[in-house]
Design an enzyme around this catalytic site. Structure first.
Site, PDB file in Angstrom:
ATOM      1  N   TYR A 169       0.840  -1.217   0.000  1.00 42.00           N
ATOM      2  CA  TYR A 169       0.000   0.000   0.000  1.00 42.00           C
ATOM      3  C   TYR A 169       0.871   1.262   0.000  1.00 42.00           C
ATOM      4  O   TYR A 169       0.493   2.289  -0.569  1.00 42.00           O
ATOM      5  CB  TYR A 169      -0.972  -0.031   1.199  1.00 42.00           C
ATOM      6  CG  TYR A 169      -2.081  -1.041   0.976  1.00 42.00           C
ATOM      7  CD1 TYR A 169      -2.024  -2.317   1.535  1.00 42.00           C
ATOM      8  CD2 TYR A 169      -3.167  -0.738   0.148  1.00 42.00           C
ATOM      9  CE1 TYR A 169      -3.017  -3.257   1.290  1.00 42.00           C
ATOM     10  CE2 TYR A 169      -4.168  -1.671  -0.101  1.00 42.00           C
ATOM     11  CZ  TYR A 169      -4.084  -2.936   0.462  1.00 42.00           C
ATOM     12  OH  TYR A 169      -5.067  -3.867   0.196  1.00 42.00           O
ATOM     13  N   ARG A 198       1.584   1.935  -3.564  1.00 43.25           N
ATOM     14  CA  ARG A 198       0.425   2.480  -4.305  1.00 43.25           C
ATOM     15  C   ARG A 198       0.162   3.933  -3.909  1.00 43.25           C
ATOM     16  O   ARG A 198      -0.249   4.741  -4.726  1.00 43.25           O
ATOM     17  CB  ARG A 198      -0.826   1.613  -4.040  1.00 43.25           C
ATOM     18  CG  ARG A 198      -0.741   0.247  -4.713  1.00 43.25           C
ATOM     19  CD  ARG A 198      -1.972  -0.572  -4.492  1.00 43.25           C
ATOM     20  NE  ARG A 198      -3.137   0.011  -5.137  1.00 43.25           N
ATOM     21  CZ  ARG A 198      -4.386  -0.321  -4.793  1.00 43.25           C
ATOM     22  NH1 ARG A 198      -4.585  -1.154  -3.797  1.00 43.25           N
ATOM     23  NH2 ARG A 198      -5.414   0.208  -5.426  1.00 43.25           N
ATOM     24  N   GLN A 232     -15.603   2.312  -5.958  1.00 40.90           N
ATOM     25  CA  GLN A 232     -14.930   1.135  -5.387  1.00 40.90           C
ATOM     26  C   GLN A 232     -13.439   1.431  -5.229  1.00 40.90           C
ATOM     27  O   GLN A 232     -12.710   0.662  -4.617  1.00 40.90           O
ATOM     28  CB  GLN A 232     -15.108  -0.086  -6.301  1.00 40.90           C
ATOM     29  CG  GLN A 232     -16.551  -0.509  -6.510  1.00 40.90           C
ATOM     30  CD  GLN A 232     -16.655  -1.569  -7.583  1.00 40.90           C
ATOM     31  OE1 GLN A 232     -16.527  -2.764  -7.313  1.00 40.90           O
ATOM     32  NE2 GLN A 232     -16.874  -1.131  -8.809  1.00 40.90           N
ATOM     33  N   ASN A 233     -13.018   2.553  -5.814  1.00 47.02           N
ATOM     34  CA  ASN A 233     -11.594   2.875  -5.828  1.00 47.02           C
ATOM     35  C   ASN A 233     -11.153   3.461  -4.494  1.00 47.02           C
ATOM     36  O   ASN A 233     -11.927   4.120  -3.798  1.00 47.02           O
ATOM     37  CB  ASN A 233     -11.294   3.878  -6.953  1.00 47.02           C
ATOM     38  CG  ASN A 233     -11.638   3.315  -8.318  1.00 47.02           C
ATOM     39  OD1 ASN A 233     -11.731   2.100  -8.479  1.00 47.02           O
ATOM     40  ND2 ASN A 233     -11.863   4.192  -9.289  1.00 47.02           N
ATOM     41  N   VAL A 234      -9.900   3.221  -4.175  1.00 44.83           N
ATOM     42  CA  VAL A 234      -9.337   3.784  -2.934  1.00 44.83           C
ATOM     43  C   VAL A 234      -8.475   5.010  -3.247  1.00 44.83           C
ATOM     44  O   VAL A 234      -7.946   5.645  -2.337  1.00 44.83           O
ATOM     45  CB  VAL A 234      -8.521   2.712  -2.157  1.00 44.83           C
ATOM     46  CG1 VAL A 234      -9.458   1.623  -1.649  1.00 44.83           C
ATOM     47  CG2 VAL A 234      -7.401   2.108  -3.001  1.00 44.83           C
ATOM     48  N   ASP A 235      -8.370   5.351  -4.540  1.00 45.18           N
ATOM     49  CA  ASP A 235      -7.590   6.547  -4.874  1.00 45.18           C
ATOM     50  C   ASP A 235      -8.430   7.800  -4.619  1.00 45.18           C
ATOM     51  O   ASP A 235      -9.639   7.714  -4.390  1.00 45.18           O
ATOM     52  CB  ASP A 235      -7.099   6.476  -6.348  1.00 45.18           C
ATOM     53  CG  ASP A 235      -8.221   6.551  -7.378  1.00 45.18           C
ATOM     54  OD1 ASP A 235      -8.322   5.636  -8.222  1.00 45.18           O
ATOM     55  OD2 ASP A 235      -8.999   7.529  -7.333  1.00 45.18           O
ATOM     56  N   HIS A 286     -14.782   0.954  -0.561  1.00 46.92           N
ATOM     57  CA  HIS A 286     -13.668   0.078  -0.175  1.00 46.92           C
ATOM     58  C   HIS A 286     -12.575   0.824   0.585  1.00 46.92           C
ATOM     59  O   HIS A 286     -11.447   0.341   0.699  1.00 46.92           O
ATOM     60  CB  HIS A 286     -13.083  -0.605  -1.420  1.00 46.92           C
ATOM     61  CG  HIS A 286     -14.044  -1.548  -2.073  1.00 46.92           C
ATOM     62  ND1 HIS A 286     -13.878  -2.020  -3.361  1.00 46.92           N
ATOM     63  CD2 HIS A 286     -15.197  -2.088  -1.625  1.00 46.92           C
ATOM     64  CE1 HIS A 286     -14.887  -2.831  -3.665  1.00 46.92           C
ATOM     65  NE2 HIS A 286     -15.711  -2.876  -2.632  1.00 46.92           N
ATOM     66  N   GLY A 308     -16.105   1.894 -15.686  1.00 41.56           N
ATOM     67  CA  GLY A 308     -14.785   1.286 -15.462  1.00 41.56           C
ATOM     68  C   GLY A 308     -14.752   0.253 -14.360  1.00 41.56           C
ATOM     69  O   GLY A 308     -13.819   0.222 -13.553  1.00 41.56           O
TER      70      GLY A 308
HETATM   71  N1  APR Z   1     -12.032   3.056 -19.521  1.00 47.94           N
HETATM   72  C1  APR Z   1     -13.134   2.359 -19.112  1.00 47.94           C
HETATM   73  N2  APR Z   1     -13.082   1.126 -18.570  1.00 47.94           N
HETATM   74  C2  APR Z   1     -11.852   0.573 -18.426  1.00 47.94           C
HETATM   75  C3  APR Z   1     -10.663   1.227 -18.819  1.00 47.94           C
HETATM   76  C4  APR Z   1     -10.791   2.519 -19.390  1.00 47.94           C
HETATM   77  N3  APR Z   1      -9.717   3.211 -19.808  1.00 47.94           N
HETATM   78  N4  APR Z   1      -9.601   0.403 -18.546  1.00 47.94           N
HETATM   79  C5  APR Z   1     -10.114  -0.706 -18.003  1.00 47.94           C
HETATM   80  N5  APR Z   1     -11.464  -0.628 -17.946  1.00 47.94           N
HETATM   81  C6  APR Z   1     -12.421  -1.599 -17.386  1.00 47.94           C
HETATM   82  C7  APR Z   1     -12.082  -3.051 -17.628  1.00 47.94           C
HETATM   83  O1  APR Z   1     -12.625  -3.497 -18.870  1.00 47.94           O
HETATM   84  C8  APR Z   1     -12.788  -3.723 -16.436  1.00 47.94           C
HETATM   85  O2  APR Z   1     -14.150  -3.987 -16.736  1.00 47.94           O
HETATM   86  O3  APR Z   1     -12.377  -1.430 -15.981  1.00 47.94           O
HETATM   87  C9  APR Z   1     -12.726  -2.660 -15.356  1.00 47.94           C
HETATM   88  C10 APR Z   1     -11.712  -2.968 -14.268  1.00 47.94           C
HETATM   89  O4  APR Z   1     -12.163  -4.119 -13.606  1.00 47.94           O
HETATM   90  P1  APR Z   1     -11.367  -4.631 -12.334  1.00 47.94           P
HETATM   91  O5  APR Z   1      -9.915  -4.671 -12.642  1.00 47.94           O
HETATM   92  O6  APR Z   1     -12.074  -5.892 -11.860  1.00 47.94           O
HETATM   93  O7  APR Z   1     -11.552  -3.475 -11.249  1.00 47.94           O
HETATM   94  P2  APR Z   1     -12.840  -3.153 -10.389  1.00 47.94           P
HETATM   95  O8  APR Z   1     -14.101  -3.514 -11.098  1.00 47.94           O
HETATM   96  O9  APR Z   1     -12.689  -1.753  -9.918  1.00 47.94           O
HETATM   97  O10 APR Z   1     -12.622  -4.134  -9.133  1.00 47.94           O
HETATM   98  C11 APR Z   1     -13.546  -4.033  -8.069  1.00 47.94           C
HETATM   99  O11 APR Z   1     -12.141  -5.520  -6.805  1.00 47.94           O
HETATM  100  O12 APR Z   1     -10.149  -6.240  -5.879  1.00 47.94           O
HETATM  101  C12 APR Z   1     -11.258  -5.476  -5.681  1.00 47.94           C
HETATM  102  O13 APR Z   1     -11.182  -3.739  -4.135  1.00 47.94           O
HETATM  103  C13 APR Z   1     -10.884  -4.045  -5.460  1.00 47.94           C
HETATM  104  O14 APR Z   1     -12.335  -2.155  -5.781  1.00 47.94           O
HETATM  105  C14 APR Z   1     -11.774  -3.281  -6.417  1.00 47.94           C
HETATM  106  C15 APR Z   1     -12.843  -4.300  -6.784  1.00 47.94           C
END
Ligand code: APR
Length: 227
Positions: free
Chosen positions: A55, A58, A88-91, A106, A172
């Site tokens: 962390y 990050r 869902q983002n921590v940023d 989160h 996203g």
């Molecule tokens: N624009 C739009 N969508 C995008 C882009 C972009 N430039 N780049 C990637 N994506 C999409 C991908 O296609 C995917 O569907 O963003 C999504 C990312 O999915 P994940 O990597 O699973 O991330 P997320 O959905 O935020 O994960 C949820 O999982 O591990 C936990 O706590 C963590 O909050 C996180 C949660």
């Protein structure tokens, strides 16, 4: 149309154009690291130094990136509508872009908390937590981030906000982690619903699928909401 109640449900894909990794894309965080070694209470218990270092890295990276046009367009929307971000983002990129109502399901990378009392939270910005650092209650200091197996924050409030929204934009996210992903089922039948993703295969039923990178396709889409 003016004065809409708009809810944004964002995931790591919205921050990808800013240079932050997603979790499940080919170069994602959970491809490089094992969840059970990094993002569980047991991982912190057994190897706090490894978890804290993950962390700290990050947080350091977050200090070096900036909000992208997707974050900025969401912040700008507040000039015409009531906008609630549920991320869902921590940023902190939504806040740095200027969004004033942001719920972090989160947790937040820029906060640390007691590992005994979740209400003892301190803002550490982009600083590090070192092994041995303690909270004011003497317990080991940990990131104020929700780990797998822990309850997420503000779920009831978020379900209500989604149910009351005129417009819901899911941006996203792979919608692969519950209960956050389940929020898409709380939308009202009359709400306008959009799923913005570079890959719209997982577009939920009833949502307009908007394919493209969020920083490119979101600004014009949001502008169209204010016509
Ligand atoms: N624009 C739009 N969508 C995008 C882009 C972009 N430039 N780049 C990637 N994506 C999409 C991908 O296609 C995917 O569907 O963003 C999504 C990312 O999915 P994940 O990597 O699973 O991330 P997320 O959905 O935020 O994960 C949820 O999982 O591990 C936990 O706590 C963590 O909050 C996180 C949660």
């Amino acid at each position: 149309m003016k004065g809409l109640q708009i809810v944004i449900l964002s995931g790591s894909g919205i921050s990808a154009p800013s240079g932050l990794s997603t979790f499940r894309d080919p170069d994602g965080i959970w491809i490089k690291y094992r969840i059970e070694e990094i993002a569980t209470p047991e991982a912190f218990e057994s190897n706090p130094a490894r978890v804290l270092d993950f962390y700290n890295q990050r947080r350091l990276q977050l200090a070096s990136v900036a909000p992208n046009p997707a974050h900025l367009a969401i912040a700008e929307l507040e000039q015409h509508h009531h906008v609630q971000v549920i991320t869902q983002n921590v940023d902190d990129l939504h806040e740095r872009a200027g969004s004033s109502r942001v719920i972090h399901l989160h947790g937040k990378l820029t906060e640390a908390r007691s590992s005994r009392d979740p209400s003892i939270v301190t803002d550490i910005g982009y600083g590090s937590i070192l092994p041995g650092d303690c909270a004011t209650d003497g317990s080991p200091l940990r990131p104020n981030v929700v780990w797998f197996g822990e309850s997420i924050f503000h779920l009831d409030e978020s379900e209500k906000l989604v149910a009351e929204a005129d417009v819901v934009l899911v941006i996203g996210t792979s919608l692969s982690v519950h209960p956050a992903a389940g929020l898409v089922h709380n939308t009202s039948s009359v709400a306008a619903k959009y799923y913005v993703n570079i890959d719209t295969d997982d577009c939920p039923p009833g949502f307009h699928c908007v394919e493209g990178s969020a920083d490119i396709v979101l600004p014009p889409l949001l502008k169209s909401l204010s016509k």
